[in-house]
Design an enzyme around this catalytic site. Structure first.
Site, mmCIF file in Angstrom:
data_model
loop_
_atom_site.group_PDB
_atom_site.id
_atom_site.type_symbol
_atom_site.label_atom_id
_atom_site.label_comp_id
_atom_site.label_asym_id
_atom_site.label_seq_id
_atom_site.Cartn_x
_atom_site.Cartn_y
_atom_site.Cartn_z
ATOM 1 N N CYS A 2 32.135 51.047 66.242
ATOM 2 C CA CYS A 2 32.170 51.840 67.468
ATOM 3 C C CYS A 2 33.605 52.101 67.917
ATOM 4 C CB CYS A 2 31.451 51.093 68.575
ATOM 5 S SG CYS A 2 29.793 50.590 68.131
ATOM 6 N N ARG A 28 36.443 55.737 61.745
ATOM 7 C CA ARG A 28 35.952 54.360 61.797
ATOM 8 C C ARG A 28 34.498 54.253 61.352
ATOM 9 N NH1 ARG A 28 39.014 51.238 65.789
ATOM 10 N NH2 ARG A 28 37.131 50.092 66.247
ATOM 11 N N TRP A 77 28.232 52.911 66.166
ATOM 12 C CA TRP A 77 27.793 52.503 64.825
ATOM 13 C C TRP A 77 26.681 51.488 65.063
ATOM 14 C CZ3 TRP A 77 27.825 48.089 61.606
ATOM 15 C CH2 TRP A 77 27.775 48.342 60.235
ATOM 16 N N ASN A 103 31.752 48.176 73.102
ATOM 17 C CA ASN A 103 31.893 47.763 71.696
ATOM 18 C C ASN A 103 31.653 46.260 71.641
ATOM 19 O OD1 ASN A 103 32.695 50.306 71.057
ATOM 20 N ND2 ASN A 103 34.771 49.766 70.420
ATOM 21 N N GLY A 104 31.030 45.794 70.579
ATOM 22 C CA GLY A 104 30.791 44.355 70.439
ATOM 23 C C GLY A 104 29.300 44.067 70.491
ATOM 24 N N GLU A 485 39.186 45.514 42.634
ATOM 25 C CA GLU A 485 39.512 46.569 43.585
ATOM 26 C C GLU A 485 39.106 47.946 43.032
ATOM 27 O OE1 GLU A 485 40.096 46.617 46.537
ATOM 28 O OE2 GLU A 485 41.065 48.514 47.005
ATOM 29 N N LYS A 489 36.486 50.364 44.956
ATOM 30 C CA LYS A 489 36.840 51.739 45.343
ATOM 31 C C LYS A 489 35.754 52.702 44.870
ATOM 32 C CE LYS A 489 39.222 51.590 47.818
ATOM 33 N NZ LYS A 489 39.718 50.333 48.277
ATOM 34 N N GLU A 492 32.321 52.180 46.782
ATOM 35 C CA GLU A 492 32.204 52.551 48.194
ATOM 36 C C GLU A 492 32.236 54.054 48.422
ATOM 37 O OE1 GLU A 492 35.170 50.836 50.851
ATOM 38 O OE2 GLU A 492 36.707 50.955 49.332
ATOM 39 N N HIS A 508 29.345 35.661 27.886
ATOM 40 C CA HIS A 508 28.490 34.594 28.435
ATOM 41 C C HIS A 508 27.296 35.162 29.194
ATOM 42 C CE1 HIS A 508 31.310 31.590 27.099
ATOM 43 N NE2 HIS A 508 32.289 32.305 27.634
ATOM 44 N N LYS A 608 35.460 51.633 59.109
ATOM 45 C CA LYS A 608 36.839 51.283 58.754
ATOM 46 C C LYS A 608 37.183 49.852 59.169
ATOM 47 C CE LYS A 608 41.047 52.000 57.316
ATOM 48 N NZ LYS A 608 41.238 51.895 55.867
HETATM 49 C C1 AGP Z 1 38.111 48.662 51.483
HETATM 50 O O1 AGP Z 1 38.250 49.928 50.989
HETATM 51 C C2 AGP Z 1 37.173 48.499 52.586
HETATM 52 N N1 AGP Z 1 37.282 49.486 53.570
HETATM 53 C C3 AGP Z 1 36.973 47.086 53.101
HETATM 54 O O2 AGP Z 1 36.618 46.294 52.001
HETATM 55 C C4 AGP Z 1 38.133 46.398 53.857
HETATM 56 O O3 AGP Z 1 39.167 46.094 52.979
HETATM 57 C C5 AGP Z 1 37.580 45.130 54.532
HETATM 58 O O4 AGP Z 1 36.570 45.482 55.432
HETATM 59 C C6 AGP Z 1 38.648 44.336 55.238
HETATM 60 O O5 AGP Z 1 39.237 45.053 56.268
HETATM 61 P P1 AGP Z 1 40.570 44.558 56.941
HETATM 62 O O6 AGP Z 1 41.623 44.569 55.890
HETATM 63 O O7 AGP Z 1 40.846 45.558 58.034
HETATM 64 O O8 AGP Z 1 40.335 43.181 57.476
#
Ligand code: AGP
Length: 613
Positions: A2, A28, A77, A103-104, A485, A489, A492, A508, A608
């Site tokens: 949010c 976000r 969200w 938010n929260g 990573e 990428k 996601e 294995h 985000k």
């Molecule tokens: C990565 O592309 C993601 N958006 C996600 O894994 C992100 O790295 C993770 O949520 C951690 O976020 P932060 O670094 O803001 O703590």
């Protein structure tokens, strides 16, 4: 997650400013949006809707339909209750006099809801947030003072909140409160702001104050007063945000993610260059003495997602440079695994946003156990940055795309720098290696430019492979961690199933998944284990896999002998190689997603910064 924006101005109309702020927080991730504005003649006007912000903007003609110089806005969200018009914020008290955005999570909302319902209060949404609006009405009716009512309500709710509140009876006044969810106050000549994310108000002001937990702020166009939970005034320190406004704009690029991939050479330069003086690493912000460093018996690295992957890479680098055990744990697991942290532990928390709730909670647990905490954060003044014992910033500038790229890369080089610095303090890194790594680190930006020069080739490879349903990344040592990573990428943003495996582990069990045509991205950039990695590439090839290889330039020919297609990156010090190797993987994911027609900057279900547990 949010997003909150609030504005109270002298003459400027609030609604267009709110829409602009919400638009800057779209990255976000959200599913509905709304605004509430108050004017003398029209009272409280609330508009909200499920779906994109554009739908809301069209509904109120870019804000022109809503009259008033004070207002609040929200992108939601969903957590409690599905995405819908009714569940969208702002929420309004039954008498229509109070509107709020939240938010929260209000953890005791069910018991409060039942209590209010017994008193005849009717709810119009399924959210936890709505209870706050009704409680405010109740207490406001009792005490006749909005500020007092807010104080009383905050004592009744449990959980996390950033709140923006306006009341029909209070012309040109906005009230804000914060606990465990970020909220920033902004000061400008035209009026004053609240926002959960500084980018929402960057166009209007850089003069900000970070609210602390338990604080309440009362904003008018003339100024902002901040109070603690006992309603005693508190003096707050002002900060100047040095982020460039254009850095948070797309600037002609098709996607933020693409722009941010291309920004990596400069971002790395900014993170590294100021920290090297006369051939030595200088880390302002790290207060550790040599004696304290020698006292460290064990290092913990805690993070989520891509930041966790940086931790995985750093484990290899730090164990070699520090000769101390390094344990990397997902933040969401750390709190509940009875961690063996003590006074001799250095606990490094990595977070781009500095607001990830899992990481924040894990850091608090580590502090409680006596560990010394060091935060690696991109967003200045964020909650994690403020709570850690020491903080070092990555200086990547604002990162907007949900899929992190430049923040990841700057975290990685900063962790390398810290490893080098601590290794030097401890005397565990040889002077020649120290110099060799430092020299190569300064060459990374120009070598990265060479990697980015291969964009067209990677785009072509993506066009060849974008139809695959399942993709494996294999590698050894640093390549394995880098593959995690690359795989994330791809998952996601392109929604292709993908896994990263330690190449030696395939036999294995996982090798049973390899069948003719399965795409395997073979990572062979870590020179010392190239031959071993290649023997695993041969194994998958023998089972019919299609292999896309990644190697350093000097090993390109050898990779080409086995792989079906190859990407080569310049060679650097083996410990720094992932800084170059990860970029083709980011580009590959980007182009695959593009070919599949995905919403690259806002992938489905993702946000985000993840401020819920
Ligand atoms: C990565 O592309 C993601 N958006 C996600 O894994 C992100 O790295 C993770 O949520 C951690 O976020 P932060 O670094 O803001 O703590």
């Amino acid at each position: 997650m949010c997003g909150i924006i609030g504005f109270v101005g002298r003459e400027q109309q609030a609604a267009p400013i709110l829409l602009d702020g919400l638009q800057r927080m779209e990255y976000r991730g959200y599913d509905s949006a709304g605004v509430a504005v108050r004017s003398e003649s029209k009272g409280l006007q609330v508009k909200k809707t499920k779906g994109r912000l554009q739908v809301l903007s069209d509904m109120i003609h870019g804000g022109a339909d809503l009259e008033g110089t004070v207002g609040i806005g929200h992108t939601r969200w969903a957590t409690h209750g599905e995405p819908s018009d009714l569940n969208a914020h702002p929420h309004v008290s039954e008498d229509g006099r109070i509107a709020l955005v939240h938010n929260g999570i209000i953890e005791n909302y069910l018991e409060l809801r039942e209590h209010l319902q017994k008193q005849g209060v009717r709810f119009s949404s399924d959210t936890d947030s709505e209870v706050v609006a009704h409680l405010l009405e109740l207490h406001y009716n009792e005490c006749g003072n909005m500020m007092e009512a807010v104080g009383r309500v905050l004592r009744r709710i449990r959980g996390s909140y950033a709140l923006g509140i306006i009341c029909a009876d209070y012309p040109n006044t906005l009230i804000a409160a914060r606990k465990d969810s970020p909220l920033i106050l902004g000061f400008s000549g035209e009026g004053n702001f609240i926002a959960s994310d500084v980018t929402a108000m960057l166009r209007y002001t850089r003069d900000v104050v970070y609210m602390d937990d338990g604080e309440i702020a009362v904003l008018t166009a003339e100024g902002i007063d901040v109070f603690d939970s006992e309603l005693t005034p508190v003096e707050k320190e002002h900060h100047q945000v040095d982020w460039d406004v254009s850095a948070a704009e797309k600037g002609g690029y098709p996607h933020f993610m693409f722009k941010e991939i291309l920004e990596q050479p400069e971002a790395i330069r900014k993170t590294v260059q100021p920290r090297i003086r006369d051939g030595r690493v200088v880390l302002e912000g790290l207060s550790m003495t040599a004696a304290e460093a020698r006292d460290i018996s064990r290092v913990f690295i805690i993070a989520c997602g891509s930041s966790y992957h940086v931790g995985m890479l750093s484990k290899y680098v730090w164990e070699r440079l520090l000769r101390r055990p390094v344990e990397v744990t997902l933040a969401s697991e750390f709190r509940y695994c009875d961690p063996l942290v003590d006074e001799k532990s250095l606990v490094v928390v990595i977070s781009q946003s500095g607001e990830t709730l899992d990481t924040m909670a894990a850091m608090r647990e580590a502090k409680r156990l006596g560990g010394r905490t060091l935060a690696i954060v991109n967003v200045v003044g964020s909650s994690i940055a403020r709570e850690a014992d020491d903080v070092l910033y990555t200086w990547a500038g604002p990162e907007v795309a949900v899929a992190t790229t430049k923040a990841y890369s700057t975290q990685l080089v900063l962790m390398d720098l810290i490893g080098l610095y601590l290794g030097d303090l401890l005397g565990t890194v040889a002077p020649e290696e120290y110099s060799a790594i430092l020299t190569e680190m300064q060459l990374l930006p120009q070598k990265l430019e060479q990697v980015l020069g291969q964009t067209e080739h990677i785009q072509y490879l993506a066009s060849r492979y974008f139809n695959h349903h399942s993709i494996f990344f294999i590698g050894r040592n640093l390549d394995y961690a880098m593959g995690m990573e690359g795989s994330l990428k791809l998952k996601e943003i392109s929604y292709i199933h993908s896994e990263a495996y330690a190449a030696g582990e395939l036999k294995h069990g996982t090798i049973s998944l390899i069948e003719p045509g399965t795409l395997v991205v073979a990572l062979g950039t870590y020179g010392p284990l190239f031959d071993k990695a290649m023997s695993n590439v041969v194994e998958v090839k023998a089972r019919g896999a299609e292999v896309l290889g990644l190697a350093t330039e000097p090993l390109r020919d050898r990779m080409e002998k086995t792989a079906d297609a190859v990407i080569a990156v310049p060679e650097t010090h083996p410990l720094l190689q992932p800084s170059l190797g990860v970029v083709p993987l980011q580009l590959f994911a980007y182009y695959v997603a593009l070919h599949r027609g995905c919403d690259i900057d806002k992938p489905r279900n993702l946000a985000k910064s993840v401020t819920v547990e």
